[in-house]
Design a protein around this motif. Structure first.
Motif, short mmCIF file in Angstrom:
data_model
loop_
_atom_site.label_atom_id
_atom_site.label_comp_id
_atom_site.label_asym_id
_atom_site.label_seq_id
_atom_site.Cartn_x
_atom_site.Cartn_y
_atom_site.Cartn_z
N GLY A 55 0.90 -1.29 -0.06
CA GLY A 55 0.10 -0.01 0.09
C GLY A 55 0.79 1.39 0.00
N PHE A 56 2.12 1.18 0.61
CA PHE A 56 2.81 2.27 0.65
C PHE A 56 3.59 2.52 -0.39
CE2 PHE A 56 7.27 3.68 1.88
CZ PHE A 56 6.65 4.91 2.33
N LEU A 57 3.84 1.64 -1.26
CA LEU A 57 4.36 1.77 -2.59
C LEU A 57 3.46 2.09 -3.67
CD1 LEU A 57 6.90 -1.27 -2.51
CD2 LEU A 57 7.57 1.08 -2.56
N GLY A 58 2.20 2.08 -3.26
CA GLY A 58 1.08 2.63 -4.28
C GLY A 58 0.76 1.36 -5.03
N LEU A 59 0.92 -0.11 -4.62
CA LEU A 59 0.68 -1.06 -5.33
C LEU A 59 -0.67 -1.87 -4.69
CD1 LEU A 59 4.04 -2.66 -5.92
CD2 LEU A 59 2.25 -1.83 -7.74
N GLY A 60 -1.16 -1.16 -3.55
CA GLY A 60 -2.44 -1.90 -2.98
C GLY A 60 -3.57 -1.69 -3.71
N ASP A 61 -4.72 -2.21 -3.28
CA ASP A 61 -6.09 -2.02 -3.83
C ASP A 61 -6.48 -0.51 -3.60
OD1 ASP A 61 -8.64 -2.02 -4.66
OD2 ASP A 61 -8.88 -4.02 -3.93
N PRO A 62 -6.60 0.24 -4.65
CA PRO A 62 -6.65 1.66 -4.40
C PRO A 62 -8.35 1.90 -3.76
CG PRO A 62 -6.81 1.11 -6.99
CD PRO A 62 -6.46 -0.06 -6.20
N GLN A 107 -9.62 -0.12 -1.59
CA GLN A 107 -9.45 -0.54 0.12
C GLN A 107 -8.66 0.43 0.60
OE1 GLN A 107 -11.43 -3.07 1.22
NE2 GLN A 107 -11.85 -3.85 -0.96
N ARG A 108 -9.42 1.18 1.98
CA ARG A 108 -8.15 1.91 2.38
C ARG A 108 -7.43 1.27 3.38
NH1 ARG A 108 -8.15 6.63 1.64
NH2 ARG A 108 -9.90 7.06 0.23
N SER A 109 -6.07 1.04 3.06
CA SER A 109 -5.30 0.24 4.05
C SER A 109 -4.54 1.25 4.87
CB SER A 109 -4.54 -0.60 3.30
OG SER A 109 -3.31 -0.17 2.77
N TRP A 110 -3.62 0.98 5.73
CA TRP A 110 -3.01 1.60 6.66
C TRP A 110 -1.64 2.29 5.72
CZ3 TRP A 110 -3.29 -2.40 10.91
CH2 TRP A 110 -4.32 -2.26 11.56
N GLY A 111 -1.24 1.20 4.95
CA GLY A 111 0.03 1.59 4.05
C GLY A 111 -0.48 2.86 2.99
N MET A 112 -1.59 3.05 2.42
CA MET A 112 -1.92 3.88 1.64
C MET A 112 -2.06 5.02 2.38
SD MET A 112 -4.69 1.83 -0.84
CE MET A 112 -5.35 3.54 -1.08
N MET A 113 -2.54 5.19 3.52
CA MET A 113 -2.77 6.33 4.23
C MET A 113 -1.25 7.08 4.76
SD MET A 113 -5.37 5.39 7.22
CE MET A 113 -5.40 7.05 8.05
N VAL A 114 -0.64 6.05 4.95
CA VAL A 114 1.04 6.79 5.26
C VAL A 114 1.62 7.34 3.74
CG1 VAL A 114 3.31 6.23 5.86
CG2 VAL A 114 1.44 5.19 7.20
N ARG A 115 1.32 6.47 2.76
CA ARG A 115 1.64 6.86 1.53
C ARG A 115 1.20 8.38 1.16
NH1 ARG A 115 5.75 6.31 -0.93
NH2 ARG A 115 5.65 8.53 -0.74
N GLY A 116 -0.19 8.41 1.34
CA GLY A 116 -0.95 9.92 1.08
C GLY A 116 -0.37 10.84 1.97
N ALA A 117 -0.06 10.63 3.14
CA ALA A 117 0.44 11.38 4.14
C ALA A 117 1.80 12.17 3.55
CB ALA A 117 0.45 11.27 5.45
N LEU A 118 2.84 11.12 3.16
CA LEU A 118 4.34 11.69 2.81
C LEU A 118 4.03 12.28 1.50
CD1 LEU A 118 6.46 8.58 3.99
CD2 LEU A 118 6.03 10.86 4.95
N ASP A 119 3.15 11.92 0.77
CA ASP A 119 3.00 12.62 -0.57
C ASP A 119 2.48 13.97 -0.51
OD1 ASP A 119 4.06 10.65 -2.13
OD2 ASP A 119 2.15 9.88 -2.69
N TYR A 120 1.91 14.19 0.60
CA TYR A 120 1.11 15.45 0.71
C TYR A 120 2.20 16.59 1.09
CZ TYR A 120 -2.52 19.09 2.21
OH TYR A 120 -3.37 19.91 2.06
N PRO A 121 2.38 17.68 -0.03
CA PRO A 121 3.45 18.58 -0.12
C PRO A 121 3.32 19.66 1.29
CG PRO A 121 1.78 19.17 -1.68
CD PRO A 121 1.16 17.92 -1.02
N GLY A 122 4.40 19.33 1.96
CA GLY A 122 4.66 20.48 3.15
C GLY A 122 4.11 19.92 4.33
#
Lengths: 324, 282
Positions: B216-223, B225-240
């Motif tokens: 999910g963190f690498l962006g390879l999860g099921d978009p 399904q809201r997984s914890w990995g995707m949440m962290v990814r989304g947060a780190l991608d958020y500028p600033g």
């Protein structure tokens, strides 16, 4: 070459063959091909390609030839060192991987050595006597439970943003013309946080192996004998216990070294550290399949190389293996 | 024969094991609760973006104003489904393959164990990434890939046990009476080997949680399904984001939950292993 080494080599060749087959057949079994890609590349509307164009595309990619011939030319290309052409970077995959390789190998190996050294130190401290071991076990279990990228993210926030001691990302300062020692310090400064995370993520499993090995040796009769003889504790620890306990630890070091590059992937992504792991993330983002396949092959080769070296080393260390 | 009650009581007596079971229980409750109720719709924009924790949003909101707590709760579901499916699937396949390889050690066993060796030597995460990149991003695919890489570990243990079991007299006798493999597997091997399986399943589940979150963190999860990995990814991608305080309610909760889940499964696995070890010693 002894029978042992021969048999191991055969099994490594099998793994290599499997990896090559996966690389070759995966894109061919899974839906999607260059023709579909070309017909939808211009935008969201699919383009109807005529017969000749489809044939031309298939011919260009060699898809009109029998599968066996395609596999043959794939292998021949690999033998020449041709790992394919990266779609995203428009560059040979082999060169891209070689450029990034040192950025993964050096921190991964360094961190592995550091974590094993720490594990042995703590092991001697806590496993040759009773009590107080929770001081290692508790933080160890907690560190082990946090996935490396979670740990990395937290360190990044704390030590790069809140208290800006370490740089946020990358492996060296961009646009700087540092030379010699200054640039070495710059590189080490950038590597510090990823290194720390790798050490933390390796430490506990290393400690557990050191621990079980030490506890096993500690109960051997010859250790009891040494105690009865009244030898000083430090001598017993170092010469009687530690020396004999280190062989399983060395074996485990080999297996961890083999998989260390794979474990570095997520850490490199967090710190935007330009190793192979980061490269594979970039490949995922840009759907760069040839690059992904090349990276997979590189990781496999690394594992096989380390395992082979470990076997050779093991054979020279332990004469019993040679005769099997 | 194994004494079931004794084994489970022994795993429960181990304090670390008990803590692990409690953790898994708590996660299960959260996941079940999220099925019928979350504070907000996890996908709906329910507040101002990046608003700090408050009474209406206990863990604040993310970059586009979705409720973080609701997302953490539904993320629980994804991780537990993955853990359950991979734990059960990998152990079931590992059991059948391992028992077959141990029961027919000459031909079939050699072939199967070669396959196990190959799968265990191939670099795990790069292979998962490669497969996940090629396959359509669906949770079922992620689970299938993880099962595919996890069963060999169980198979190896089961095979070793079966090898020694098949030398026992009662199994020999069953063979001489003309009973087939499937019958012997069900009636004689399964009861002996079954106690090993929960420990294997829990171990595979812990690894699966880490791998799923990593994907999910690498962006390879099921978009979807809201997984914890995707949440962290989304947060780190958020500028600033890192320069605001929002990381403490957007990145921290899913990170803590992942670690808590892995810790719970690891401890439960430790408790089960300890119980088995104590039984062997007796």
């Amino acid at each position: 070459m002894s029978g042992y080494l021969l048999r191991r080599t055969a099994s490594y060749l099998l793994v290599l063959a499997a990896a090559l087959a996966i690389n070759f057949f995966l894109p061919r079994v899974i839906p999607g091909n260059p023709v579909e890609e070309a017909s939808s590349a211009s935008g969201s509307l699919p383009v109807q390609l005529d017969r000749q164009t489809v044939d031309a595309i298939r011919k260009h990619y060699g898809l009109d030839r029998p599968v066996a011939a395609q596999f043959g030319s794939y292998l021949a290309g690999l033998a020449r060192g041709d790992l394919g052409w990266s779609i995203g970077y428009k560059a040979p995959v082999g060169r891209l991987i070689l450029e990034r390789l040192p950025w993964t190998l050096v921190p991964a190996m360094g961190a592995l050595m550091a974590s094993f050294a720490l594990a042995v130190l703590f092991g001697i401290r806590y496993c040759t006597r009773d009590g107080g071991e929770w001081r290692v076990l508790l933080p160890g279990v907690l560190l082990e439970s946090a996935p490396p990228f979670v740990l990395g993210g937290l360190l990044l926030v704390l030590l790069s943003v809140k208290i800006p001691i370490f740089p946020l990302s990358g492996a060296y300062s961009a646009f700087s013309d540092l030379t010699g020692l200054r640039s070495a310090i710059d590189v080490a400064h950038h590597a510090a946080l990823p290194f720390l995370v790798l050490v933390a993520s390796n430490f506990f499993s290393a400690y557990l192996v050191v621990r079980s090995s030490l506890l096993l040796v500690r109960n051997e009769p010859y250790v009891l004998m040494a105690e009865i003889k009244g030898l000083p504790e430090s001598v017993i620890r170092r010469r009687y216990i530690l020396r004999n306990a280190l062989l399983p630890v060395a074996t485990f070091f080999g297996t961890r070294l083999a998989t260390s590059t794979g474990r570095a992937i997520l850490v490199e992504v967090v710190f935007a550290y330009p190793g192979i792991g980061r490269l594979s993330y970039e490949a995922v983002l840009s759907h760069d399949y040839p690059l992904l396949q090349g990276i997979f092959l590189a990781f496999t080769l690394w594992i096989l190389l380390v395992n082979f070296c470990a076997d050779c080393l093991y054979m020279s260390l332990d004469p019993r293996v040679r005769e099997v | 024969m194994h004494d079931w009650r004794e084994l489970s009581a022994s795993a429960w007596r181990e304090p670390m094991g008990r803590a692990g079971f409690f953790g898994i229980g708590a996660l299960t409750l959260l996941a079940l609760a999220s099925l019928c109720w979350t504070p907000h719709d996890p996908d709906a924009i329910s507040g101002a973006s990046l608003s700090p924790p408050s009474l209406s949003h206990l863990l604040g909101t993310n970059g586009i104003g979705q409720d973080v707590l609701s997302q953490v709760l539904t993320g629980c579901r994804v991780s537990l489904i993955t853990a359950l499916a991979v734990g059960l699937g990998a152990t079931a396949i590992g059991f059948v393959v391992g028992a077959a390889a141990g029961y027919y050690p000459r031909r079939l066993g050699v072939v199967l164990m070669r396959l196990v060796d190959v799968l265990m030597t191939i670099p795990r995460l790069p292979f998962i990434i490669l497969l996940a990149a090629f396959l359509p991003p669906r949770l079922a695919n992620v689970i299938a890939v993880l099962i595919f890489l996890a069963w060999p570990q169980a198979a190896r243990t089961i095979r070793a046990q079966t090898l020694s079991l098949r030398e026992r007299d009662y199994i020999r006798f069953a063979q001489f009476s003309g009973l087939g493999f499937v019958h012997i597997l069900r009636r004689h091997l399964l009861p002996e080997l079954f106690p090993l399986l929960p420990a294997k399943a829990v171990g595979a589940a812990a690894q699966a949680i880490v791998a799923e979150v990593g994907l999910g963190f690498l962006g390879l999860g099921d978009p979807t399904q809201r997984s914890w990995g995707m949440m962290v990814r989304g947060a780190l991608d958020y500028p600033g984001l890192l320069w605001t305080d929002a990381w403490s309610w957007w990145i921290l909760p899913p990170s803590v939950m992942v670690s808590f889940a892995v810790l719970s499964f690891t401890l439960a696995g430790y408790g089960l292993d300890e119980a088995l070890r104590r039984e062997r010693e007796r």
